[in-house]
Design a protein around this motif. Structure first.
Motif, PDB file in Angstrom:
ATOM      1  N   GLN A 256      37.277  43.066  41.438  1.00  0.00           N
ATOM      2  CA  GLN A 256      37.218  41.765  40.653  1.00  0.00           C
ATOM      3  C   GLN A 256      37.008  40.626  41.949  1.00  0.00           C
ATOM      4  OE1 GLN A 256      40.691  41.366  38.618  1.00  0.00           O
ATOM      5  NE2 GLN A 256      40.156  42.388  36.789  1.00  0.00           N
TER       6      GLN A 256
ATOM      7  N   ASP B  20      32.565  40.274  46.347  1.00  0.00           N
ATOM      8  CA  ASP B  20      31.428  39.438  46.329  1.00  0.00           C
ATOM      9  C   ASP B  20      31.848  37.930  45.589  1.00  0.00           C
ATOM     10  OD1 ASP B  20      28.939  38.373  46.715  1.00  0.00           O
ATOM     11  OD2 ASP B  20      27.971  39.223  44.503  1.00  0.00           O
ATOM     12  N   TRP B  21      33.032  37.408  46.274  1.00  0.00           N
ATOM     13  CA  TRP B  21      33.673  36.355  45.803  1.00  0.00           C
ATOM     14  C   TRP B  21      32.989  35.153  46.480  1.00  0.00           C
ATOM     15  CZ3 TRP B  21      35.311  32.746  49.262  1.00  0.00           C
ATOM     16  CH2 TRP B  21      35.542  33.279  50.691  1.00  0.00           C
TER      17      TRP B  21
ATOM     18  N   SER C  82      29.529  34.593  46.736  1.00  0.00           N
ATOM     19  CA  SER C  82      28.366  34.297  45.997  1.00  0.00           C
ATOM     20  C   SER C  82      28.804  33.727  44.539  1.00  0.00           C
ATOM     21  CB  SER C  82      27.292  35.583  45.845  1.00  0.00           C
ATOM     22  OG  SER C  82      28.129  36.557  45.266  1.00  0.00           O
ATOM     23  N   ARG C  83      29.872  34.384  44.174  1.00  0.00           N
ATOM     24  CA  ARG C  83      30.456  33.794  42.866  1.00  0.00           C
ATOM     25  C   ARG C  83      30.970  32.528  42.718  1.00  0.00           C
ATOM     26  NH1 ARG C  83      34.037  38.557  40.807  1.00  0.00           N
ATOM     27  NH2 ARG C  83      34.269  37.342  38.947  1.00  0.00           N
TER      28      ARG C  83
ATOM     29  N   MET D 136      28.444  29.468  42.363  1.00  0.00           N
ATOM     30  CA  MET D 136      27.917  29.443  41.173  1.00  0.00           C
ATOM     31  C   MET D 136      28.865  28.334  40.225  1.00  0.00           C
ATOM     32  SD  MET D 136      27.064  33.321  39.976  1.00  0.00           S
ATOM     33  CE  MET D 136      26.840  32.956  38.484  1.00  0.00           C
TER      34      MET D 136
END
Length: 397
Positions: free
Chosen positions: A257, A260-261, A263-264, A267
């Protein structure tokens, strides 16, 4: 508007004034220390008023005793005060240690020197306390223990590092005690030939703290359950279910979870329009208020006085209007419905007159080529308040 109507909406001010007048003024906390005046010629003068004389006698009973025993017998009133302020007795009573620097210059006086007491500059005060002190705050309550154990006395909370300051410290303590006694009454003396059994119990209760008793068993309230076995089976089942959590699986899921925090988080889109609108509203409000405060009306002093009178009159009418509309403050009786309706109608009629009078002032300002726009803006909040009040009860009947 009658005087009763005016003060009815200001009942809290009347009660506050009555409370202030009814309060008994206490004694001043300052220690009596008359300050001499030095004239241009170098003469020292102290003005003795009847109030100052009474304060000195109340603060220093020894001075009153000297006054009663010597005035009209050995000296006049003027001679008494002159010799008193030159005596060592006066310097001992002063509210500062600065008098010690002048002790070598004080002349001996055969009359006032008889009333001198030795300086109270020993470790133990000459006057022992007469009132009872709680054992938890009594600094000398454990003194008797030191003789048995061989420990030295505890001097960390003991005055006397400078013996010259001890008389002044005790002088202020006695003055504070007199102030409290004047307000609370004299305290009863607790000294006796020896402590009684009841006094010993009181002394023990003073130092008996619940935290020092340790963990004593307390009998609780018995829980009456019909089926004890089902209660323990339910607890064991829930604990067993909780222990079946796979920690490795939970850690793998948490790591997935959080991958890749970066890039998230890009968003995430936050609309800044709301913040910009709020900032713009705050800025415009501050600018408008600053403009109103910095703007000076270009009108004559007489016209400005008319505006001020109109504003204060309108404010009073609005105050009376809403006082009869809203529930009265606590303790203020409410008028009957018919009488309140009559007063509300009278205030409404006066507000309607002012509502027509304000545009006439604006026109008068324009006629004299003054800043009529500024005058209209100044009365804008008042006009809005009048419209709200009149609109609540309707127009003229």
């Amino acid at each position: 508007m009658s005087e009763g109507d005016f003060w009815a909406s200001r009942q809290h001010l009347v009660e506050e004034a009555a409370a202030i007048e009814g309060q008994k003024r206490g004694k001043s906390s300052r220690l009596i220390d008359p300050k001499p005046d030095v004239s241009t010629t170098g003469d020292i003068k102290i003005s003795i008023t009847p109030q100052l004389q009474m304060d000195i006698f109340e603060e220093w009973p020894i001075v009153k005793r000297a006054y009663d025993e010597n005035v009209s017998n050995n000296m006049t009133k003027e001679e008494f005060w002159k010799r008193y302020f030159e005596s060592q007795l006066y310097h001992n009573n002063r509210a500062s240690v600065r008098s010690s620097a002048t002790q070598h210059r004080v002349k001996e006086d055969p009359i006032f020197d008889k009333y001198l007491d030795p300086l109270d500059n020993e470790i133990e005060p000459r006057k022992a306390r007469q009132d009872s002190v709680s054992r938890l705050v009594d600094l000398v309550s454990t003194r008797e223990d030191h003789g048995q154990t061989g420990n030295t006395l505890d001097v960390t909370m003991q005055a006397g590092k400078q013996r010259s300051s001890l008389p002044l410290i005790r002088k202020f303590n006695e003055h504070s005690e007199r102030l409290l006694n004047s307000a609370l009454g004299e305290m009863k003396s607790s000294q006796a030939a020896g402590p009684t059994s009841a006094e010993k119990d009181v002394a023990f209760n003073d130092i008996d703290m619940e935290d020092l008793h340790g963990g004593e068993g307390q009998v609780g309230i018995a829980l009456d359950m019909q089926n004890h076995q089902r209660y323990f089976e339910g607890r064991s089942g829930s604990s067993a279910a909780g222990s079946r959590v796979d920690l490795k699986t939970a850690l793998t899921r948490l790591k997935a979870q959080t991958d890749d925090w970066e890039s998230r988080i890009r968003m995430v889109h936050q609309d800044g329009q709301a913040g910009a609108d709020a900032f713009r509203a705050i800025t415009s409000a501050v600018s408008a208020r600053t403009k109103v405060k910095s703007t000076k009306l270009n009108v004559s002093p007489e016209f400005l006085k008319q505006m001020q009178t109109m504003q204060s009159t309108t404010g009073e009418y609005l105050r009376q209007f809403w006082f009869h509309i809203t529930p009265p403050p606590e303790g203020v009786p409410r008028l009957p419905v018919e009488e309140r309706a009559q007063k509300i109608g009278a205030m409404r009629d006066r507000l309607l007159v002012i509502q027509k009078r304000i545009p006439e002032l604006v026109s008068q300002a324009a006629m004299h080529r003054w800043d009529s726009t500024a005058v209209q803006e100044a009365f804008a909040p008042t006009m809005a308040a009048i419209e709200r009040a009149v609109g609540l009860v309707g127009g003229p009947s």
